[in-house]
Design an enzyme around this catalytic site. Sequence first.
Site, mmCIF file in Angstrom:
data_model
loop_
_atom_site.group_PDB
_atom_site.id
_atom_site.type_symbol
_atom_site.label_atom_id
_atom_site.label_comp_id
_atom_site.label_asym_id
_atom_site.label_seq_id
_atom_site.Cartn_x
_atom_site.Cartn_y
_atom_site.Cartn_z
ATOM 1 N N ARG A 289 14.399 11.868 -19.508
ATOM 2 C CA ARG A 289 13.345 11.529 -20.435
ATOM 3 C C ARG A 289 13.995 12.413 -22.108
ATOM 4 O O ARG A 289 13.675 13.440 -22.226
ATOM 5 C CB ARG A 289 12.456 11.779 -20.255
ATOM 6 C CG ARG A 289 11.005 10.222 -20.748
ATOM 7 C CD ARG A 289 9.467 10.699 -20.338
ATOM 8 N NE ARG A 289 9.467 12.432 -20.344
ATOM 9 C CZ ARG A 289 8.167 12.207 -20.541
ATOM 10 N NH1 ARG A 289 6.933 11.551 -19.848
ATOM 11 N NH2 ARG A 289 7.506 13.248 -20.050
ATOM 12 N N TYR B 169 -1.324 17.023 -26.251
ATOM 13 C CA TYR B 169 -0.136 18.588 -26.139
ATOM 14 C C TYR B 169 0.838 18.578 -26.724
ATOM 15 O O TYR B 169 1.783 18.694 -26.642
ATOM 16 C CB TYR B 169 -0.523 19.461 -25.336
ATOM 17 C CG TYR B 169 -0.378 19.240 -24.312
ATOM 18 C CD1 TYR B 169 0.238 17.842 -23.045
ATOM 19 C CD2 TYR B 169 -1.742 18.560 -22.717
ATOM 20 C CE1 TYR B 169 0.497 17.640 -22.152
ATOM 21 C CE2 TYR B 169 -2.354 18.471 -22.265
ATOM 22 C CZ TYR B 169 -0.871 17.221 -21.184
ATOM 23 O OH TYR B 169 -1.010 17.064 -20.167
ATOM 24 N N LYS B 170 1.082 16.928 -26.559
ATOM 25 C CA LYS B 170 1.899 16.093 -27.269
ATOM 26 C C LYS B 170 2.609 16.072 -27.909
ATOM 27 O O LYS B 170 3.089 16.826 -28.743
ATOM 28 C CB LYS B 170 2.416 14.351 -26.432
ATOM 29 C CG LYS B 170 2.115 15.013 -24.918
ATOM 30 C CD LYS B 170 1.993 13.230 -23.962
ATOM 31 C CE LYS B 170 1.758 13.769 -22.654
ATOM 32 N NZ LYS B 170 2.501 13.936 -21.507
ATOM 33 N N PHE C 197 1.332 6.533 -14.508
ATOM 34 C CA PHE C 197 1.930 8.129 -14.287
ATOM 35 C C PHE C 197 0.273 9.054 -13.029
ATOM 36 O O PHE C 197 -0.741 8.476 -12.892
ATOM 37 C CB PHE C 197 0.966 9.053 -15.665
ATOM 38 C CG PHE C 197 1.219 11.181 -15.693
ATOM 39 C CD1 PHE C 197 2.544 11.071 -16.264
ATOM 40 C CD2 PHE C 197 0.105 11.766 -15.147
ATOM 41 C CE1 PHE C 197 2.955 11.934 -15.969
ATOM 42 C CE2 PHE C 197 0.209 12.762 -15.052
ATOM 43 C CZ PHE C 197 1.122 13.017 -15.789
ATOM 44 N N ASP D 212 -5.318 4.527 -21.465
ATOM 45 C CA ASP D 212 -4.043 6.214 -21.505
ATOM 46 C C ASP D 212 -3.661 6.176 -22.801
ATOM 47 O O ASP D 212 -2.664 5.753 -22.910
ATOM 48 C CB ASP D 212 -3.460 6.592 -19.938
ATOM 49 C CG ASP D 212 -3.350 8.026 -20.394
ATOM 50 O OD1 ASP D 212 -2.474 8.440 -21.465
ATOM 51 O OD2 ASP D 212 -2.717 8.573 -19.381
HETATM 52 C C1 LIG Z 1 0.393 9.732 -19.514
HETATM 53 C C2 LIG Z 1 0.200 10.613 -18.676
HETATM 54 N N1 LIG Z 1 -1.651 10.917 -18.203
HETATM 55 C C3 LIG Z 1 -2.343 12.258 -18.089
HETATM 56 C C4 LIG Z 1 -1.241 12.767 -18.270
HETATM 57 C C5 LIG Z 1 -2.009 14.547 -18.057
HETATM 58 O O1 LIG Z 1 -3.169 14.601 -18.402
HETATM 59 P P1 LIG Z 1 -3.755 16.205 -17.912
HETATM 60 O O2 LIG Z 1 -3.896 16.354 -19.086
HETATM 61 O O3 LIG Z 1 -4.897 15.998 -17.614
HETATM 62 O O4 LIG Z 1 -2.499 17.334 -17.511
HETATM 63 C C6 LIG Z 1 0.140 13.440 -18.525
HETATM 64 C C7 LIG Z 1 0.892 14.520 -18.716
HETATM 65 O O5 LIG Z 1 1.841 13.988 -19.224
HETATM 66 C C8 LIG Z 1 0.627 11.620 -18.999
HETATM 67 O O6 LIG Z 1 1.763 11.167 -19.446
#
Ligand SMILES: Cc1ncc(COP(=O)(O)O)c(C=O)c1O
Length: 399
Positions: free
Chosen positions: A375, A228-229, A126, A203
Amino acid sequence: MTPLARSAELDGVDPLAPHRDLFVRAPGVVAYLDGNSLGRPLEASVHRVERFLGEEWGGRLIRGWDEGWLDLPLRVGDELARVALGAEPGQVAIGDSTTVLLYKLVHAAVEARPGRTELVVDRADFPTDRYVVEGVARDRGLSIRWIDTDAAAGVTPQLLADAVGPNTAAVVLSHVSYRSGYLADMPALTGIAREAGALVVWDLCHSVGVVPVRLDAWGVDLAVGCTYKYLGGGPGSPAFLYVRSGMQGELRQPVQGWLGSARPFEMAQGYEPAAGIRAFLSGTPPIVGMLAMRDMIALIGEVGIDAVRAKSVALTEFAIQLVDELLPQAALASPRDPAQRGSHITVDHADFESLMPGLWAAGVIPDFRRPRGIRLGLSPMSTSFSEVEVGVRAIAELL
Ligand SMILES: Cc1ncc(COP(=O)(O)O)c(C=O)c1O
């Protein structure tokens, strides 16, 4: 049996089906297939937020900080740790965004490995993960070793073993790839990096709350993830970080703020970190942002993460069957083996981007990831098999 009857039958035997009624209804939405970008809110969260504004904030005002708010990042962190992360208390805290927490932990990991000159990251990771690594590398004069992966998969033990060595300070890896949905072998990859003396920052954005994770048992040192997912925290809700208890005294994070200090209300000269996981906090905790995730974490705890995973696998299996039957002209860009897959799949076709406005107009909401991937993010608590079928049919018809 017609395919629609088949999805109705799957819904009929789905033990998680009754939980769908716990979510707020979205008028006009017939298939929400983007729960891995932004989960749906629970009705319970609507009431919790209202209660908080009216009674806790409105009623208690500044007294609320002493009546529980200051402890909330660690209290919610412990709940999350128990329900979804396989972690003992005192190792997880909520706050900041995933990006900022990644920065804090990558920076701390580099400081903890003096003399090592390389960071390792997946070229298909990402953007935020890559950008944070690039930023830390620039600031600290380090170089980056990029891992090139198969687009429909992710980082394998062999690829990581080839990338790490005596110069590796830290590695950033995603447990579930944001695009392909590839589920990395967290214990094996952690072991390989450890063997090389490097620290991994995991992550967990696309796995937390949907794939069982055992951070303590798998020997993980550091992890971050968003809420938030699959954790239903809502747009911009704060992220979480995990720091293994044995490492907390050894690591120093770079964003030294008063609420990560040992005695914040003494307003003293000079920063002294708090003991334990609190040292990884920086500023005032985002209390309002922590409300909704509590309901989802509680629901996952009630249902059990293994039941959530079982439905997630069934949903992605069904989605792949439908793609094979209804979208033969598109290419599946996700693993077929459910043991190597998280809770979303990506399907590629050159014309997919042009379909998105029509799909949204029809109340079908998947995600689009450039250059050509639709997706389908399948959130087990709130997604029905019928919704998956309606969605894939709509894509096929529009195509
Ligand atoms: C794998 C991954 N890492 C990080 C993030 C996002 O980070 P942030 O909460 O700082 O926007 C996302 C957002 O969709 C993500 O899919």
